[in-house]
Design an enzyme around this catalytic site. Structure first.
Site, PDB file in Angstrom:
ATOM      1  N   PHE A  41     -43.352  -3.753   4.433  1.00  0.00           N
ATOM      2  CA  PHE A  41     -43.075  -4.094   2.878  1.00  0.00           C
ATOM      3  C   PHE A  41     -42.974  -5.197   2.357  1.00  0.00           C
ATOM      4  CE2 PHE A  41     -38.808  -6.260   1.880  1.00  0.00           C
ATOM      5  CZ  PHE A  41     -38.368  -5.071   1.910  1.00  0.00           C
ATOM      6  N   ALA A  75     -42.840  -8.030   7.980  1.00  0.00           N
ATOM      7  CA  ALA A  75     -43.202  -9.611   7.678  1.00  0.00           C
ATOM      8  C   ALA A  75     -42.264  -9.681   8.897  1.00  0.00           C
ATOM      9  CB  ALA A  75     -42.815 -10.840   7.035  1.00  0.00           C
ATOM     10  N   PHE A  76     -41.262  -9.499   9.367  1.00  0.00           N
ATOM     11  CA  PHE A  76     -40.850 -10.138  10.563  1.00  0.00           C
ATOM     12  C   PHE A  76     -41.469  -9.671  11.982  1.00  0.00           C
ATOM     13  CE2 PHE A  76     -38.167  -9.679  14.837  1.00  0.00           C
ATOM     14  CZ  PHE A  76     -37.395 -10.898  14.196  1.00  0.00           C
ATOM     15  N   GLU A  77     -42.243  -8.909  12.065  1.00  0.00           N
ATOM     16  CA  GLU A  77     -42.847  -7.919  13.217  1.00  0.00           C
ATOM     17  C   GLU A  77     -44.836  -7.942  13.484  1.00  0.00           C
ATOM     18  OE1 GLU A  77     -40.272  -6.219  12.520  1.00  0.00           O
ATOM     19  OE2 GLU A  77     -41.122  -5.862  10.832  1.00  0.00           O
ATOM     20  N   HIS A 107     -31.303 -14.664   4.664  1.00  0.00           N
ATOM     21  CA  HIS A 107     -31.546 -13.653   4.680  1.00  0.00           C
ATOM     22  C   HIS A 107     -33.606 -14.605   5.150  1.00  0.00           C
ATOM     23  CE1 HIS A 107     -33.787  -9.990   6.718  1.00  0.00           C
ATOM     24  NE2 HIS A 107     -34.339 -10.229   5.705  1.00  0.00           N
ATOM     25  N   PHE A 132     -52.877 -17.704   7.354  1.00  0.00           N
ATOM     26  CA  PHE A 132     -51.207 -17.625   7.440  1.00  0.00           C
ATOM     27  C   PHE A 132     -51.528 -16.810   5.087  1.00  0.00           C
ATOM     28  CE2 PHE A 132     -47.405 -18.547   4.958  1.00  0.00           C
ATOM     29  CZ  PHE A 132     -46.744 -17.746   6.192  1.00  0.00           C
ATOM     30  N   ARG A 146     -49.420 -14.539  -7.471  1.00  0.00           N
ATOM     31  CA  ARG A 146     -50.638 -14.785  -6.345  1.00  0.00           C
ATOM     32  C   ARG A 146     -50.932 -13.730  -5.713  1.00  0.00           C
ATOM     33  NH1 ARG A 146     -46.542 -18.216  -7.288  1.00  0.00           N
ATOM     34  NH2 ARG A 146     -46.588 -20.069  -7.074  1.00  0.00           N
TER      35      ARG A 146
END
Length: 204
Positions: A41, A75-77, A107, A132, A146
């Site tokens: 994503f 990112a959730f995974e 969200h 991270f 970034r």
């Protein structure tokens, strides 16, 4: 009460003592293995992070065969995949790369909190350092800055953090092993003396 004055010489001595007492990991990735988790994503951003992460590891001395790249949908995974890799104990550090952009709903905040918590929990419970490298930005422009423009590249920073933490873990483990050895030797000597004493008693 007047505070005692400190000379430059005493400050230098203090700094030297602190340096000797400080444990830190170096930036030599030789012999270390890394797992990189990267989300698809916002791939325009995450690919930039990935390339810079890979470059950072290679520049630090890592071998190509010691770098594993795993892609996940979003990112959730990332935490789940990071946990799976970490539990194999085949990697010295895990690097998590993703990009979350704030939208018009809540969200974003929910995902950010879950991803941050999941990565931190995986690192704590598996004992494997996790770097991270997930961008959490309000706009696409901030993410681009970034990922290689005005703000450097957070992927490269995550790579260096992973190398340093992997080496720090090895340093601490080596120190703890060295501290345990004298105790083990004393216990061994005590057991030996007890066996000798028991043998003498049986002989008499």
């Amino acid at each position: 009460m007047k505070e005692p004055s400190r000379s430059r010489h005493s400050e230098q001595i203090t700094q030297e003592k602190l340096r000797r007492k400080t444990l830190a990991g170096n930036l030599d990735a030789s012999g270390l293995r890394f797992g990189i988790i990267v989300s698809r994503f916002n791939e325009f951003i995450t690919d930039r992070l990935l390339r810079s992460t890979y470059d950072g590891l290679i520049r630090s001395g890592a071998k190509e065969n010691d770098i594993e790249i795993v892609r996940v949908p979003g990112a959730f995974e990332i935490p789940s995949a990071a946990r799976t890799l970490a539990e194999t104990k085949n990697y010295d550090a895990i690097i998590c790369l993703g990009c979350l952009l704030r939208g018009d709903t809540a969200h974003y905040d929910v995902i950010v909190n879950e991803v941050t918590r999941g990565i931190g929990q995986s690192a704590q419970e598996t004992g494997i350092p996790h770097a991270f490298g997930v961008l959490t930005c309000d706009t696409l422009e901030q993410a681009i800055d970034r990922a290689g423009l005005k703000m450097g590249n957070k992927g490269f920073e995550a790579a260096l953090a992973a190398v340093e933490m992997a080496n720090l873990k090895k340093t601490i483990s080596a120190q703890q092993s060295a501290l345990r050895k004298p105790s083990a030797i004393r216990k061994s000597k005590t057991k030996s003396k007890a066996r000798i004493s028991s043998f003498k008693k049986r002989k008499s």
